[in-house]
Design an enzyme around this catalytic site. Structure first.
Site, PDB file in Angstrom:
ATOM      1  N   ASN A 344      44.773  17.384  57.035  1.00 34.14           N
ATOM      2  CA  ASN A 344      44.960  16.511  58.200  1.00 34.14           C
ATOM      3  C   ASN A 344      43.799  15.533  58.322  1.00 34.14           C
ATOM      4  OD1 ASN A 344      46.240  15.453  60.412  1.00 34.14           O
ATOM      5  ND2 ASN A 344      46.235  17.338  61.605  1.00 34.14           N
ATOM      6  N   HIS A 375      45.951  19.800  70.253  1.00 40.14           N
ATOM      7  CA  HIS A 375      47.062  20.499  69.621  1.00 40.14           C
ATOM      8  C   HIS A 375      48.054  21.036  70.643  1.00 40.14           C
ATOM      9  CE1 HIS A 375      44.872  20.474  65.743  1.00 40.14           C
ATOM     10  NE2 HIS A 375      46.054  20.671  65.231  1.00 40.14           N
TER      11      HIS A 375
END
Length: 507
Positions: A344, A375
């Site tokens: 990521n 998140h």
């Protein structure tokens, strides 16, 4: 059937396909829309090329297609993308640039968190399928990044900016169309990746190739033509990678579910080494899902002509400007840092730019906590990222105090690499279990079955092994750097042009 366990807020046109392949409808919608975006990206590059079309038309088409895909996948929930973008654009316009970046950060992240709380605790706790907050996570990155870039460009002098910040700084306020196009274009509306505003505008206006035709030493690469490089080869390779990753995921992810190592009495009674091996295999079987999604997103952008990052030494074009992962570097990572650096990537760059570089106190802890908030609101995310703080600090301590003792010979270096590879894979699997199971109870049961051994080991290593502070490390590296380039501004992609895609070792 899987199609009956998860609700879908988007179009039901593909319901027959969902039942045929036994996958949730929202996942089928997502994949089909991404394949449609891939074909549209090719058309966009060929028929709406900057030499044939004005930036205005390209912005309009990219934005409208993005909203169409969002509506198809998420229905009226896609309006949240407009609301979030509209609120923060209003803040940018009507608030002074001195504090605009802070207000945008709080509003964008707060709105995302509110939507995540509503989705998780009101509608569908534990949903693993695609959901409307996924695109909002990427939009939040773009909103906050742009706010900081505008703040740097309009309030700070060039000499007060780091090299990466100079490259990213935005010198004028974007129009509403440019802002919506950047946030919601069809290339990245569903799965990203995040990119800098300057890179996106250069792509839309067709200036992205020009300064990358030069090598890092300022000399022209004779092997490279001055016409637009073709992304065909890289797109085909990435689509092949997607197909392989999807096949591996569909084949193995149901064979080795993570829950079995926590709940199944048979597995919990197995010898410790067998449990470690099973845990590694279960996490290994999960990663291809992310490889598929991020590689396909990268291929879509490349197919549209976005992502060019200069040339290799043999003259072949590189298309990794906004790539989100390097699979081999992940699977063969020999340190916690190396794993994070290649997983990521664009999110890690965002965390570095808006938090790590700017946080005066405990930047590593602040960065991990911000990542947890971004998140979502599942407790497992916080358990994972809080554990990640200790893992990162311990890995840094070991590297600074132990690694140099193994560099005397190639044999010792290979032994060190094997040991650190095994340690890294175990540490990653151990750390991300709560991220996968989400709930507190199963996560704590898992850690208790390991007697919290890695947590305790990390605490002992941090206390026992000294590590220089960030300011001391940066000062030393600046003195050793040939051009006094800030150590955080080494290029992630080894590009010829930009200090944009850079990453601090500790992020």
């Amino acid at each position: 059937m899987a199609t009956e366990t998860t609700s879908c807020t988007g179009s039901t046109l593909l319901q027959p396909i969902s039942e045929m392949v036994d996958l949730p409808l929202d996942q089928v919608n997502f994949v089909v829309c991404q394949l449609f975006a891939l074909l549209t990206a090719c058309w966009f590059r060929l028929y709406l090329h900057p030499s044939k079309t004005s930036p205005f038309i390209r912005h309009v088409v990219a934005t409208l297609l993005g909203f169409y895909l969002a509506l198809f996948c998420f229905g009226w929930y896609a309006l949240h993308f407009l609301v979030q973008s509209g609120l923060t654009y209003g803040i940018m316009i009507f608030t002074g640039v001195e504090h605009m970046h802070r207000y945008c950060f709080v509003v964008a992240l707060g709105y995302l968190t509110l939507c995540q709380i509503t989705r998780v605790y009101v509608f569908d706790y534990g949903m693993y399928s695609a959901d409307f907050t996924g695109p909002m996570m990427v939009i939040t990155q773009k909103i906050t990044s742009l706010a900081f870039e505008i703040h740097d460009g309009l309030t700070k002098k060039m000499e007060h900016l780091k090299p990466s910040q100079k490259y990213l700084a935005v010198r004028k306020m974007p129009s509403l169309l440019e802002y919506l196009s950047y946030n919601c274009n069809f290339l990245g509306i569903l799965a990203g990746p995040t990119c800098s505003y300057n890179d996106y505008i250069a792509f839309i206006e067709g200036t992205g190739y020009q300064h990358k035709h030069l090598e890092s030493n300022g000399k022209e690469n004779g092997k490279c033509k001055q016409s637009d490089p073709s992304p065909k080869r890289d797109v085909i390779l990435k689509l092949g990678t997607c197909a392989l990753c999807l096949m591996v995921y569909l084949t193995f992810h149901r064979i080795c579910p993570v829950d079995r190592v926590i709940e199944d009495p048979y597995f919990t009674s197995q010898p410790f080494l067998m449990r470690v091996l099973y845990l590694y295999l279960s996490m290994l079987s999960l990663r291809p899902k992310y490889y598929f999604v991020w590689t396909l997103a990268d291929a879509i952008n490349n197919a549209a002509g976005f992502g060019f990052n200069g040339y290799n030494k043999d003259g072949s074009p590189k298309w990794d400007l906004i790539s989100n992962l390097r699979i081999l570097d992940i699977e063969f990572a020999t340190s916690f840092k190396m794993f994070i650096d290649n997983w990521n990537i664009q999110t890690a760059l965002w965390l570095k730019r808006v938090c790590y570089e700017r946080c005066p106190y405990h930047p590593t802890a602040a960065t991990f906590l911000l990542s947890a908030m971004w998140h979502g609101v599942y407790p497992g995310y916080y358990l994972t990222f809080i554990s990640g703080i200790f893992m990162t600090l311990a890995a840094r301590a070991v590297r600074h105090n132990v690694r140099q003792h193994f560099l005397g010979s190639s044999t010792h270096k290979h032994i060190y690499d094997v040991i650190t590879w095994v340690s890294t894979q175990i540490a990653i699997c151990y750390t991300v279990v709560p991220f996968v199971v989400l709930a507190v109870g199963p996560s704590l049961r898992f850690y208790w079955s390991w007697y919290f051994c890695l947590h305790l080991a990390c605490v002992l290593l941090v206390l026992a092994l000294p590590v220089k502070s960030r300011s001391s490390r940066e000062k030393t590296q600046e003195q050793q750097s040939p051009a006094h380039i800030h150590p955080a501004d080494q290029s992630v992609h080894s590009s010829t042009d930009s200090n944009c895609n850079q990453k601090e070792k500790s992020t």
